[in-house]
Design a protein around this motif. Structure first.
Motif, mmCIF file in Angstrom:
data_model
loop_
_atom_site.group_PDB
_atom_site.id
_atom_site.type_symbol
_atom_site.label_atom_id
_atom_site.label_comp_id
_atom_site.label_asym_id
_atom_site.label_seq_id
_atom_site.Cartn_x
_atom_site.Cartn_y
_atom_site.Cartn_z
ATOM 1 N N ALA A 75 15.551 10.789 -10.291
ATOM 2 C CA ALA A 75 14.505 9.515 -10.530
ATOM 3 C C ALA A 75 13.361 10.441 -10.599
ATOM 4 C CB ALA A 75 14.482 8.649 -9.492
ATOM 5 N N PRO A 76 12.000 10.114 -11.157
ATOM 6 C CA PRO A 76 10.956 11.190 -10.913
ATOM 7 C C PRO A 76 10.507 11.224 -9.508
ATOM 8 C CG PRO A 76 10.767 9.546 -12.754
ATOM 9 C CD PRO A 76 12.121 9.080 -12.031
ATOM 10 N N ALA A 77 9.818 11.988 -9.015
ATOM 11 C CA ALA A 77 9.434 12.302 -7.664
ATOM 12 C C ALA A 77 8.648 11.055 -7.211
ATOM 13 C CB ALA A 77 8.572 13.764 -7.847
ATOM 14 N N GLN A 78 7.868 10.510 -8.022
ATOM 15 C CA GLN A 78 7.002 9.258 -7.631
ATOM 16 C C GLN A 78 7.814 8.322 -7.386
ATOM 17 O OE1 GLN A 78 6.661 11.122 -10.472
ATOM 18 N NE2 GLN A 78 4.558 10.918 -11.445
ATOM 19 N N ILE A 79 8.870 8.038 -8.047
ATOM 20 C CA ILE A 79 9.891 6.938 -7.638
ATOM 21 C C ILE A 79 10.634 7.171 -6.369
ATOM 22 C CG2 ILE A 79 11.710 5.512 -8.482
ATOM 23 C CD1 ILE A 79 10.605 5.280 -11.226
ATOM 24 N N GLN A 80 11.308 8.510 -6.226
ATOM 25 C CA GLN A 80 12.059 8.892 -5.077
ATOM 26 C C GLN A 80 11.243 8.818 -3.733
ATOM 27 O OE1 GLN A 80 13.973 12.590 -5.304
ATOM 28 N NE2 GLN A 80 14.043 12.590 -7.452
ATOM 29 N N ALA A 81 9.809 8.874 -3.992
ATOM 30 C CA ALA A 81 8.946 8.702 -2.642
ATOM 31 C C ALA A 81 8.861 7.172 -2.159
ATOM 32 C CB ALA A 81 7.711 9.421 -2.755
ATOM 33 N N LEU A 82 9.016 6.231 -2.825
ATOM 34 C CA LEU A 82 8.822 5.018 -2.474
ATOM 35 C C LEU A 82 9.620 4.635 -1.408
ATOM 36 C CD1 LEU A 82 8.596 3.258 -6.089
ATOM 37 C CD2 LEU A 82 6.737 3.693 -4.524
ATOM 38 N N SER A 83 10.698 5.078 -1.340
ATOM 39 C CA SER A 83 11.776 4.601 -0.248
ATOM 40 C C SER A 83 11.358 4.786 1.076
ATOM 41 C CB SER A 83 13.283 4.885 -0.393
ATOM 42 O OG SER A 83 13.266 6.306 -0.777
ATOM 43 N N ASP A 84 10.476 5.896 1.164
ATOM 44 C CA ASP A 84 9.973 6.195 2.715
ATOM 45 C C ASP A 84 9.070 5.465 3.008
ATOM 46 O OD1 ASP A 84 12.179 8.190 2.778
ATOM 47 O OD2 ASP A 84 11.102 9.638 1.611
ATOM 48 N N LYS A 85 8.369 4.523 1.989
ATOM 49 C CA LYS A 85 7.205 3.932 2.565
ATOM 50 C C LYS A 85 7.261 2.468 3.202
ATOM 51 C CE LYS A 85 4.344 6.396 -1.049
ATOM 52 N NZ LYS A 85 3.610 6.047 -2.227
ATOM 53 N N PRO A 86 6.571 2.208 4.224
ATOM 54 C CA PRO A 86 6.557 0.840 4.602
ATOM 55 C C PRO A 86 6.255 -0.269 3.534
ATOM 56 C CG PRO A 86 4.586 1.820 5.577
ATOM 57 C CD PRO A 86 5.454 2.969 4.922
ATOM 58 N N GLN A 87 6.610 -1.536 3.715
ATOM 59 C CA GLN A 87 6.408 -2.636 2.673
ATOM 60 C C GLN A 87 5.490 -3.781 3.349
ATOM 61 O OE1 GLN A 87 10.800 -3.041 1.176
ATOM 62 N NE2 GLN A 87 9.651 -4.190 -0.120
ATOM 63 N N PHE A 88 4.827 -4.132 2.353
ATOM 64 C CA PHE A 88 3.613 -5.206 2.908
ATOM 65 C C PHE A 88 3.724 -6.417 1.713
ATOM 66 C CE2 PHE A 88 2.291 -1.090 3.731
ATOM 67 C CZ PHE A 88 2.008 -0.975 4.949
ATOM 68 N N GLN A 89 4.319 -7.482 2.173
ATOM 69 C CA GLN A 89 4.278 -8.716 1.430
ATOM 70 C C GLN A 89 4.703 -9.715 2.083
ATOM 71 O OE1 GLN A 89 8.385 -8.887 -0.905
ATOM 72 N NE2 GLN A 89 9.033 -7.380 0.393
ATOM 73 N N THR A 90 4.442 -11.028 1.746
ATOM 74 C CA THR A 90 4.419 -12.418 2.673
ATOM 75 C C THR A 90 5.048 -13.246 1.634
ATOM 76 O OG1 THR A 90 2.226 -12.271 3.243
ATOM 77 C CG2 THR A 90 3.052 -14.339 3.410
ATOM 78 N N ARG A 91 6.414 -13.704 2.414
ATOM 79 C CA ARG A 91 7.270 -14.636 1.858
ATOM 80 C C ARG A 91 6.752 -15.959 1.959
ATOM 81 N NH1 ARG A 91 13.960 -14.939 2.372
ATOM 82 N NH2 ARG A 91 14.559 -16.455 0.836
ATOM 83 N N VAL A 92 7.011 -16.781 0.382
ATOM 84 C CA VAL A 92 6.372 -18.161 0.645
ATOM 85 C C VAL A 92 7.161 -18.934 -0.215
ATOM 86 C CG1 VAL A 92 3.865 -17.449 0.618
ATOM 87 C CG2 VAL A 92 4.889 -17.721 -1.439
ATOM 88 N N THR A 93 7.140 -20.391 0.060
ATOM 89 C CA THR A 93 7.980 -21.137 -0.733
ATOM 90 C C THR A 93 7.533 -21.364 -2.150
ATOM 91 O OG1 THR A 93 6.624 -23.213 0.098
ATOM 92 C CG2 THR A 93 8.717 -22.573 1.235
ATOM 93 N N GLY A 94 8.025 -21.949 -2.954
ATOM 94 C CA GLY A 94 7.799 -21.918 -4.331
ATOM 95 C C GLY A 94 6.882 -23.163 -4.792
ATOM 96 N N THR A 95 5.817 -23.523 -3.992
ATOM 97 C CA THR A 95 4.925 -24.667 -4.324
ATOM 98 C C THR A 95 3.642 -23.946 -4.509
ATOM 99 O OG1 THR A 95 4.408 -24.976 -1.978
ATOM 100 C CG2 THR A 95 6.399 -26.001 -2.814
ATOM 101 N N ASN A 96 2.867 -25.004 -5.359
ATOM 102 C CA ASN A 96 1.348 -24.663 -5.420
ATOM 103 C C ASN A 96 0.597 -24.774 -3.985
ATOM 104 O OD1 ASN A 96 2.144 -25.012 -8.126
ATOM 105 N ND2 ASN A 96 0.539 -26.182 -8.727
ATOM 106 N N GLU A 97 1.068 -25.676 -3.263
ATOM 107 C CA GLU A 97 0.322 -25.635 -1.959
ATOM 108 C C GLU A 97 0.460 -24.242 -1.068
ATOM 109 O OE1 GLU A 97 0.789 -29.443 -3.880
ATOM 110 O OE2 GLU A 97 2.350 -27.856 -3.366
ATOM 111 N N ALA A 98 1.885 -23.567 -1.150
ATOM 112 C CA ALA A 98 2.157 -22.665 -0.425
ATOM 113 C C ALA A 98 1.255 -21.291 -0.730
ATOM 114 C CB ALA A 98 3.502 -22.475 -0.386
ATOM 115 N N VAL A 99 1.101 -21.035 -1.989
ATOM 116 C CA VAL A 99 0.526 -20.191 -2.903
ATOM 117 C C VAL A 99 -1.062 -20.341 -2.852
ATOM 118 C CG1 VAL A 99 0.046 -19.164 -4.843
ATOM 119 C CG2 VAL A 99 2.208 -19.821 -4.565
ATOM 120 N N SER A 100 -1.437 -21.350 -2.994
ATOM 121 C CA SER A 100 -2.986 -21.704 -2.914
ATOM 122 C C SER A 100 -3.516 -21.524 -1.211
ATOM 123 C CB SER A 100 -3.447 -23.282 -3.286
ATOM 124 O OG SER A 100 -2.883 -24.000 -2.420
#
Length: 462
Positions: free
Chosen positions: A430-455
Motif C-alpha cells: 500500500a502507498p505510505a499514506q494508506i499504511q500510516a492510517l492504521s496508527d491513527k485514532p478514529q473520530f466518529q459518532t454512531r447513530v441510528t438510521g433515522t432523520n431525527e437522529a442525524v438532524s
C-alpha cells in the motif's frame, strides 16, 4: 448560464446559486438549461491541452463568466496541483482493445478527488467572496466521504458532516474519513446501508426550512458541479487515444452505482464528444442493468459485494437521465418520480426503452466474476485492478468488438480494497499514506438510521 430543475418548479438560477442549492428546492436535480455544443474544430484544438487547461475550458462554458477567468484558473490549478501524476488522469494501455483511465491519483486515491478537490476549493472561494457560512452535508458509500473531507478540512467558513453506512465500507475508506481530527469535520456512522444514508440526506435537503436555517450545502453528486467536473476526464482520455490514431471507435466502460460517473459521460457525448458506446457496469446490486435491458427501475434485495462503493439500489443521478430521455419535459419527470415514490418502481417500454438501449449497454458483474477478472488481469498483464474497476473491465470484455477500443474507468487504487485482493493471494504494498492510517485514532459518532437522529447531530455540530 441558467440552471433549471428536472421537475420544473423553480426559477432558473446561475452557476454559483446552483452549486449552493445542491438539490433543487422542488426536490428535483439541477441541469444546465442548454448543453453547450462543441464543434469539431474546438475538439481538435483541445486535443493538445493539459488536463488543467482542458478543465478550465470546460468549466468556463458552464460558469459563464460568474467567476472571472483568472480566478477560475487559480481554482483549477489549486485543485489539480495536489495530484501525484502530472497528467492527473493518465491512460494506461493493457492490450490492443483495452485501456485503463486511472482516476485515483488524487489525495485519497479515489476518482471522487477529481470533482471534490475542485468543489471544495469552489466552496471556500464562495464562502470568502460572499462572506457566507457553508455547512456541507453528504453521504458516502466509501470514497465520496474521504474525498469531500480532504477537500474542505481546516478551511475557514466551512463545516462538513458525512454519513457512512456502519460496517459497510472498506477499512481504508473508513480510516481515511474517521482519522481526520479537524474541528470542522463530523463523521456519522449510520446503522443501515448507503441507500439509507442517501435517503436521509435527500429528505433533509428537501426540508427547505431546515436546509436554509442551517445553510446546508451538498457535496454528493446531486450537486451539478460534481457532474461537470467529471465530464473533463472523458474528453481527456478520448484525446489521448485520438493523438495515437485510435479515435474512431472509442467506448467507455464505467463502474457505477449512483449513476453520476456514467451520466458525466452521457453529458460529454451530448456536448459532441464522439463516444462510441457507453458501457454501464454494475455489480450484484444491478437495478441499473435491469433498467437498460428490461425497462424496469425497481430496487431489489440489497447485497454486500467485493465492490462496496457500488452497493447502491437507488441511484441519485438517475432522475437527470430521465429528464433527457423524456425530451426535457419536467412534467413527465415529476410524474415518474411521484410514481416511484408511491409504487417503488418506474417502467418504460417501446421507443423510450429503445432509446435507453441506444444510449447504454449494461452488465451486472457477479462477485466471483469480479475476483476472476482481478486475477486474470494481474496474471496476464501484471496490472492490478481494484474490485470496482474489475467490474468495468468485465463489462468491457462483453461489449468491445474487434474494431473498437474501450477505456475502462479505474475508480480507486487497489490498496483501498485489500480485503478483496487478499482473497486471491495477491500481495500488494500500500502507498505510505494508506499504511500510516492504521496508527491513527478514529473520530466518529454512531447513530441510528433515522432523520431525527442525524438532524439532532447536525443541530449540535452546525
Amino acid at each position: 448560464m441558467d440552471y433549471i430543475s428536472t421537475r420544473g418548479k423553480i426559477a432558473p438560477v446561475g452557476f454559483i446559486d446552483g452549486v449552493l442549492m445542491g438539490l433543487a428546492d422542488d426536490g428535483g436535480l439541477l441541469v444546465p438549461k442548454q448543453i453547450p455544443q462543441l464543434s469539431e474544430a474546438t475538439l481538435n484544438a483541445w486535443q493538445q491541452l493539459s488536463y488543467p487547461e482542458l478543465a478550465l475550458e470546460l468549466f468556463s462554458l458552464y460558469v459563464d463568466g460568474e467567476i472571472p477567468r483568472e480566478e477560475l484558473k487559480q481554482l483549477v490549478d489549486e485543485s489539480y496541483g495536489t495530484f501525484r501524476d502530472d497528467e492527473v488522469t493518465p491512460v494506461r494501455r493493457v492490450n490492443n482493445g483495452l485501456h485503463i483511465l486511472e482516476l485515483f491519483h488524487g489525495p485519497t486515491f479515489a476518482f471522487k478527488d477529481i470533482a471534490l478537490q475542485f468543489l471544495g476549493n469552489l466552496y471556500a472561494y464562495i464562502s470568502k467572496k460572499h462572506n457566507s457560512t457553508i455547512h456541507i452535508l453528504g453521504a458516502t458509500s466509501g470514497d465520496t466521504g474521504a474525498s469531500a473531507i480532504e477537500g474542505v478540512r481546516g478551511k475557514e467558513g466551512i463545516r462538513i458532516c458525512i454519513l457512512h453506512p456502519h460496517g459497510k465500507v472498506s477499512k481504508v475508506q473508513e480510516l481515511q474519513m474517521t482519522t481526520v481530527d479537524d474541528a470542522n469535520v463530523l463523521n456519522l456512522s449510520v446503522d443501515g446501508n448507503f441507500d439509507d444514508c442517501q435517503r436521509i440526506i435527500k429528505e433533509l435537503f428537501a426540508d427547505v426550512n431546515f436546509k436554509q436555517q442551517y445553510h446546508l450545502r451538498a457535496i454528493n453528486s446531486i450537486n451539478i458541479a460534481r457532474i461537470l467536473a467529471q465530464t473533463v476526464y472523458y474528453f481527456y482520455a478520448y484525446f489521448q487515444l485520438a493523438k495515437q490514431g485510435q479515435g474512431e471507435k472509442v467506448n467507455f466502460s464505467v463502474p457505477t452505482g449512483n449513476f453520476g460517473d456514467i451520466f458525466a459521460g452521457y453529458m460529454a457525448k451530448r456536448m459532441g464528444l464522439p463516444i462510441n458506446k457507453l458501457i454501464l457496469a454494475t455489480n450484484e446490486n444491478n437495478i441499473l442493468e435491469r433498467f437498460v435491458t428490461e425497462g424496469v427501475y425497481q430496487p431489489g434485495e440489497f447485497r454486500g459485494t467485493h465492490s462496496p462503493s457500488m452497493d447502491i439500489q437507488v441511484a441519485s443521478n438517475f432522475e437527470r437521465y430521465l429528464y433527457y430521455l423524456n425530451g426535457e419535459d419536467a412534467g413527465i419527470v415529476s410524474g415518474l418520480m411521484d410514481d416511484f415514490k408511491r409504487d417503488g418502481r418506474i417502467v418504460i417500454a417501446g421507443e423510450a426503452l429503445r432509446q435507453v438501449q441506444a444510449d447504454f449497454a449494461a452488465y451486472g458483474v457477479q462477485n466471483d466474476e469480479c475476483l476472476s477478472e482481478i486475477s486474470s488481469c494481474y496474471k496476464e498483464y501484471g496490472y492490478l485492478l481494484d474490485p470496482h474497476t474489475a467490474c468495468g473491465v468485465a463489462a468491457a470484455h462483453r461489449f468491445t468488438a474487434e474494431d473498437e477500443v474501450t477505456v475502462a474507468l479505474s475508480t480507486a487504487h487497489p490498496a483501498k480494497f485489500d480485503e478483496a485482493i487478499r482473497i486471491l493471494d495477491i500481495k500488494q504494498t500500500a502507498p505510505a499514506q494508506i499504511q500510516a492510517l492504521s496508527d491513527k485514532p478514529q473520530f466518529q459518532t454512531r447513530v441510528t438510521g433515522t432523520n431525527e437522529a442525524v438532524s439532532e447531530q447536525l443541530v449540535r455540530f452546525f
